[in-house]
Design an enzyme around this catalytic site. Structure first.
Site, PDB file in Angstrom:
ATOM      1  CD  GLN A   1      27.598  49.685  61.450  1.00 53.26           C
ATOM      2  OE1 GLN A   1      26.487  49.483  60.950  1.00 53.26           O
ATOM      3  NE2 GLN A   1      28.179  50.868  61.431  1.00 53.26           N
TER       4      GLN A   1
ATOM      5  CD  GLU B   1      30.175  51.404  63.818  1.00 52.97           C
ATOM      6  OE1 GLU B   1      30.301  52.038  62.757  1.00 52.97           O
ATOM      7  OE2 GLU B   1      29.117  51.387  64.473  1.00 52.97           O
TER       8      GLU B   1
ATOM      9  CG  HIS C   1      25.268  57.880  60.033  1.00 53.71           C
ATOM     10  ND1 HIS C   1      26.009  58.693  60.865  1.00 53.71           N
ATOM     11  CD2 HIS C   1      25.832  56.647  60.108  1.00 53.71           C
ATOM     12  CE1 HIS C   1      26.991  57.991  61.409  1.00 53.71           C
ATOM     13  NE2 HIS C   1      26.902  56.744  60.988  1.00 53.71           N
TER      14      HIS C   1
ATOM     15  CG  ASP D   1      32.269  54.486  62.149  1.00 57.42           C
ATOM     16  OD1 ASP D   1      32.360  55.429  62.943  1.00 57.42           O
ATOM     17  OD2 ASP D   1      31.326  54.347  61.361  1.00 57.42           O
TER      18      ASP D   1
END
Length: 265
Positions: A150, A152, A48, A178
Protein backbone atom coordinates in the site's frame (compact mmCIF):
# COMPACT_ATOMS: atom_id res chain seq x y z
CA UNK A 1 -6.32 -31.91 -1.45
CA UNK A 2 -8.88 -29.29 -2.43
CA UNK A 3 -8.09 -25.64 -1.91
CA UNK A 4 -10.08 -22.42 -2.32
CA UNK A 5 -9.34 -20.51 -5.10
CA UNK A 6 -5.85 -21.57 -6.06
CA UNK A 7 -5.41 -19.21 -8.96
CA UNK A 8 -5.92 -15.85 -7.24
CA UNK A 9 -2.27 -14.80 -7.34
CA UNK A 10 -1.90 -15.83 -10.95
CA UNK A 11 -5.07 -13.91 -11.82
CA UNK A 12 -3.62 -10.80 -10.15
CA UNK A 13 -0.29 -11.18 -11.93
CA UNK A 14 -2.01 -11.81 -15.27
CA UNK A 15 -3.87 -8.49 -15.00
CA UNK A 16 -7.39 -9.90 -14.73
CA UNK A 17 -10.16 -7.47 -13.77
CA UNK A 18 -10.89 -8.48 -10.16
CA UNK A 19 -13.43 -6.96 -7.79
CA UNK A 20 -13.38 -7.19 -4.02
CA UNK A 21 -14.75 -5.59 -0.87
CA UNK A 22 -13.21 -4.43 2.41
CA UNK A 23 -14.59 -6.35 5.38
CA UNK A 24 -14.88 -4.08 8.42
CA UNK A 25 -17.19 -6.26 10.51
CA UNK A 26 -15.51 -9.12 12.43
CA UNK A 27 -18.11 -11.71 11.46
CA UNK A 28 -18.35 -14.60 9.04
CA UNK A 29 -21.67 -13.80 7.35
CA UNK A 30 -20.59 -10.77 5.24
CA UNK A 31 -17.81 -12.88 3.71
CA UNK A 32 -20.18 -15.75 2.95
CA UNK A 33 -22.68 -13.34 1.36
CA UNK A 34 -20.06 -11.70 -0.86
CA UNK A 35 -18.64 -15.05 -1.90
CA UNK A 36 -22.11 -16.21 -2.85
CA UNK A 37 -22.66 -13.07 -4.94
CA UNK A 38 -19.58 -13.79 -7.02
CA UNK A 39 -17.03 -11.25 -5.80
CA UNK A 40 -13.45 -12.27 -6.55
CA UNK A 41 -11.97 -11.46 -3.15
CA UNK A 42 -12.40 -9.77 0.20
CA UNK A 43 -9.89 -7.73 2.18
CA UNK A 44 -10.10 -8.25 5.93
CA UNK A 45 -9.27 -4.82 7.33
CA UNK A 46 -7.19 -5.52 10.41
CA UNK A 47 -5.69 -2.02 10.15
CA UNK A 48 -8.85 0.02 10.69
CA UNK A 49 -11.40 -2.50 12.00
CA UNK A 50 -11.56 -4.60 15.21
CA UNK A 51 -9.94 -7.81 13.95
CA UNK A 52 -7.56 -9.90 16.04
CA UNK A 53 -5.95 -13.27 15.42
CA UNK A 54 -9.10 -15.19 16.38
CA UNK A 55 -11.49 -13.14 14.23
CA UNK A 56 -9.06 -13.25 11.29
CA UNK A 57 -8.95 -17.04 11.65
CA UNK A 58 -12.74 -17.21 11.56
CA UNK A 59 -12.81 -14.92 8.54
CA UNK A 60 -10.46 -17.26 6.71
CA UNK A 61 -12.73 -20.20 7.49
CA UNK A 62 -15.71 -18.27 6.10
CA UNK A 63 -13.77 -17.38 2.95
CA UNK A 64 -12.78 -21.01 2.45
CA UNK A 65 -16.39 -22.13 2.86
CA UNK A 66 -17.64 -19.45 0.44
CA UNK A 67 -14.94 -20.11 -2.17
CA UNK A 68 -13.66 -16.54 -2.18
CA UNK A 69 -10.06 -15.36 -1.95
CA UNK A 70 -9.21 -13.44 1.22
CA UNK A 71 -6.44 -10.92 1.71
CA UNK A 72 -5.73 -9.26 5.05
CA UNK A 73 -4.77 -5.61 5.38
CA UNK A 74 -2.40 -5.88 8.30
CA UNK A 75 -2.17 -3.62 11.32
CA UNK A 76 1.61 -3.36 11.42
CA UNK A 77 3.07 -5.67 8.82
CA UNK A 78 5.57 -7.06 11.32
CA UNK A 79 7.01 -10.55 10.85
CA UNK A 80 4.79 -12.18 13.51
CA UNK A 81 1.78 -10.29 12.12
CA UNK A 82 2.44 -11.69 8.65
CA UNK A 83 3.19 -15.19 9.90
CA UNK A 84 -0.01 -15.62 11.91
CA UNK A 85 -2.10 -14.24 9.05
CA UNK A 86 -0.65 -16.60 6.47
CA UNK A 87 -0.85 -19.57 8.85
CA UNK A 88 -4.58 -18.90 9.18
CA UNK A 89 -4.94 -19.56 5.46
CA UNK A 90 -5.00 -16.03 4.01
CA UNK A 91 -4.44 -15.89 0.26
CA UNK A 92 -2.25 -12.86 0.73
CA UNK A 93 -1.55 -9.64 2.56
CA UNK A 94 -1.94 -5.91 1.98
CA UNK A 95 0.67 -3.99 3.96
CA UNK A 96 0.08 -0.30 4.72
CA UNK A 97 2.63 2.52 4.68
CA UNK A 98 5.34 0.91 2.57
CA UNK A 99 7.83 3.71 1.91
CA UNK A 100 10.99 2.01 0.70
CA UNK A 101 12.29 -0.86 -1.39
CA UNK A 102 14.07 -2.26 1.67
CA UNK A 103 10.76 -2.41 3.53
CA UNK A 104 9.13 -4.11 0.54
CA UNK A 105 11.91 -6.71 0.43
CA UNK A 106 11.50 -7.41 4.16
CA UNK A 107 7.77 -7.99 3.69
CA UNK A 108 8.26 -10.33 0.74
CA UNK A 109 10.91 -12.24 2.72
CA UNK A 110 8.48 -12.72 5.61
CA UNK A 111 5.98 -14.25 3.15
CA UNK A 112 8.34 -16.75 1.54
CA UNK A 113 9.98 -19.95 2.72
CA UNK A 114 12.53 -20.38 -0.07
CA UNK A 115 14.88 -17.42 -0.10
CA UNK A 116 12.86 -15.84 2.69
CA UNK A 117 12.39 -16.10 6.41
CA UNK A 118 8.82 -17.28 6.94
CA UNK A 119 8.71 -19.56 9.96
CA UNK A 120 7.67 -23.05 9.00
CA UNK A 121 4.65 -24.88 10.32
CA UNK A 122 2.22 -27.03 8.37
CA UNK A 123 0.01 -27.59 11.41
CA UNK A 124 -2.36 -24.59 10.97
CA UNK A 125 -5.11 -24.28 8.36
CA UNK A 126 -2.62 -23.18 5.68
CA UNK A 127 -0.98 -26.61 5.90
CA UNK A 128 -4.25 -28.53 6.13
CA UNK A 129 -3.51 -29.20 9.80
CA UNK A 130 -0.44 -31.24 9.01
CA UNK A 131 -1.87 -33.20 6.10
CA UNK A 132 0.25 -31.28 3.61
CA UNK A 133 3.88 -32.40 3.79
CA UNK A 134 6.87 -30.10 4.27
CA UNK A 135 7.95 -29.83 0.64
CA UNK A 136 4.39 -29.62 -0.69
CA UNK A 137 3.44 -26.92 1.81
CA UNK A 138 6.53 -24.82 1.05
CA UNK A 139 6.03 -25.01 -2.72
CA UNK A 140 2.29 -24.37 -2.53
CA UNK A 141 2.63 -21.38 -0.20
CA UNK A 142 5.48 -19.73 -2.07
CA UNK A 143 3.56 -20.10 -5.32
CA UNK A 144 0.21 -18.79 -4.10
CA UNK A 145 0.66 -16.11 -1.41
CA UNK A 146 -0.18 -12.70 -2.89
CA UNK A 147 1.79 -9.67 -1.67
CA UNK A 148 0.38 -6.16 -2.11
CA UNK A 149 2.14 -2.95 -1.04
CA UNK A 150 0.00 0.00 0.00
CA UNK A 151 1.52 3.28 -1.18
CA UNK A 152 0.09 6.15 0.81
CA UNK A 153 2.98 8.36 1.95
CA UNK A 154 4.62 11.14 -0.08
CA UNK A 155 8.09 9.83 0.75
CA UNK A 156 7.21 6.53 -0.93
CA UNK A 157 6.95 8.38 -4.25
CA UNK A 158 10.70 8.99 -4.19
CA UNK A 159 11.28 5.21 -4.26
CA UNK A 160 8.18 4.11 -6.09
CA UNK A 161 10.00 2.56 -9.07
CA UNK A 162 12.32 0.64 -6.76
CA UNK A 163 9.41 -0.58 -4.60
CA UNK A 164 7.48 -1.74 -7.66
CA UNK A 165 10.53 -3.57 -8.99
CA UNK A 166 11.06 -5.71 -5.88
CA UNK A 167 10.78 -9.37 -6.83
CA UNK A 168 7.79 -10.96 -5.12
CA UNK A 169 5.66 -7.81 -4.99
CA UNK A 170 2.49 -8.65 -6.90
CA UNK A 171 0.61 -5.34 -6.80
CA UNK A 172 0.68 -1.74 -5.62
CA UNK A 173 -2.39 -0.41 -3.82
CA UNK A 174 -2.89 3.36 -4.05
CA UNK A 175 -3.91 4.83 -0.68
CA UNK A 176 -5.39 8.02 -2.06
CA UNK A 177 -7.04 9.05 1.20
CA UNK A 178 -3.83 8.94 3.19
CA UNK A 179 -1.93 10.64 0.38
CA UNK A 180 -4.48 13.47 0.41
CA UNK A 181 -4.17 13.91 4.18
CA UNK A 182 -0.36 13.80 4.10
CA UNK A 183 -0.26 16.33 1.28
CA UNK A 184 -2.74 18.65 2.97
CA UNK A 185 -5.14 18.20 0.07
CA UNK A 186 -8.88 18.72 0.40
CA UNK A 187 -9.83 15.56 -1.51
CA UNK A 188 -8.44 12.69 -3.57
CA UNK A 189 -9.38 14.62 -6.70
CA UNK A 190 -6.88 17.45 -6.22
CA UNK A 191 -4.07 17.77 -8.79
CA UNK A 192 -1.31 16.67 -6.40
CA UNK A 193 -3.11 13.43 -5.46
CA UNK A 194 -4.00 12.70 -9.06
CA UNK A 195 -0.36 13.25 -10.04
CA UNK A 196 0.82 10.91 -7.24
CA UNK A 197 -1.69 8.27 -8.36
CA UNK A 198 -0.41 8.51 -11.92
CA UNK A 199 3.18 8.13 -10.74
CA UNK A 200 2.27 4.98 -8.80
CA UNK A 201 0.33 3.63 -11.78
CA UNK A 202 3.29 4.27 -14.09
CA UNK A 203 5.66 2.50 -11.69
CA UNK A 204 3.37 -0.54 -11.48
CA UNK A 205 3.06 -0.70 -15.26
CA UNK A 206 6.80 -0.28 -15.75
CA UNK A 207 7.54 -3.15 -13.37
CA UNK A 208 4.81 -5.39 -14.76
CA UNK A 209 2.88 -5.34 -11.48
CA UNK A 210 -0.86 -5.00 -10.92
CA UNK A 211 -2.39 -1.71 -9.79
CA UNK A 212 -5.02 -1.85 -7.05
CA UNK A 213 -7.34 0.93 -5.91
CA UNK A 214 -10.19 1.61 -3.53
CA UNK A 215 -13.06 2.82 -5.67
CA UNK A 216 -16.63 2.75 -4.39
CA UNK A 217 -18.15 4.40 -7.47
CA UNK A 218 -18.08 3.00 -11.00
CA UNK A 219 -17.24 6.40 -12.54
CA UNK A 220 -14.12 6.61 -10.39
CA UNK A 221 -13.38 2.97 -11.13
CA UNK A 222 -13.52 3.72 -14.83
CA UNK A 223 -11.00 6.54 -14.42
CA UNK A 224 -8.70 4.28 -12.42
CA UNK A 225 -9.03 1.52 -15.04
CA UNK A 226 -7.80 3.98 -17.65
CA UNK A 227 -4.67 4.41 -15.51
CA UNK A 228 -4.19 0.66 -15.54
CA UNK A 229 -5.96 -0.50 -12.38
CA UNK A 230 -7.17 -4.10 -12.51
CA UNK A 231 -7.64 -4.93 -8.82
CA UNK A 232 -10.59 -2.99 -7.41
CA UNK A 233 -11.74 -2.75 -3.80
CA UNK A 234 -15.27 -1.50 -4.43
CA UNK A 235 -16.27 -0.19 -1.01
CA UNK A 236 -16.84 -2.10 2.21
CA UNK A 237 -19.50 -4.16 3.93
CA UNK A 238 -20.31 -1.19 6.18
CA UNK A 239 -20.51 1.18 3.20
CA UNK A 240 -23.07 -0.96 1.40
CA UNK A 241 -25.07 -1.66 4.54
CA UNK A 242 -25.23 2.09 5.23
CA UNK A 243 -26.14 2.88 1.64
CA UNK A 244 -28.90 0.28 1.41
CA UNK A 245 -30.28 1.08 4.87
CA UNK A 246 -30.37 4.82 4.11
CA UNK A 247 -32.29 4.21 0.90
CA UNK A 248 -34.75 1.85 2.62
CA UNK A 249 -35.32 4.28 5.49
CA UNK A 250 -35.90 7.20 3.13
CA UNK A 251 -38.37 5.15 1.11
CA UNK A 252 -40.40 4.07 4.13
CA UNK A 253 -40.32 7.58 5.64
CA UNK A 254 -41.77 8.85 2.36
CA UNK A 255 -44.35 6.07 2.44
CA UNK A 256 -45.37 7.10 5.94
CA UNK A 257 -45.57 10.75 4.96
CA UNK A 258 -47.76 9.91 1.98
CA UNK A 259 -50.07 7.76 4.10
CA UNK A 260 -50.36 10.56 6.68
CA UNK A 261 -51.36 13.06 4.00
CA UNK A 262 -53.97 10.68 2.64
CA UNK A 263 -55.52 10.13 6.06
CA UNK A 264 -55.62 13.87 6.64
CA UNK A 265 -57.67 14.30 3.47
Amino acid sequence: MSEQPLDFRSRVRNGEHLVGIFIKTPAEQPIEILGGLGFDFVVIDAEHAPFDRVTIDRAMLAAKAAGIAALVRLHSGSGPDILSTLDSGAHGILVPHVTSADRARDIVSACRYKGGRRGFSNSPRAGHYGRRGLTEHIEFSDRNVTVVMQIEDPEALDEIDAIASVDGVDALFVGRGDLAVAMGASSVETPEVIDATRRIAAAAKGAGKALSVFSAQTADGSAMAQLGATLFVAGSDQFYMTQAAREALAGFRELGSTALKRSAN
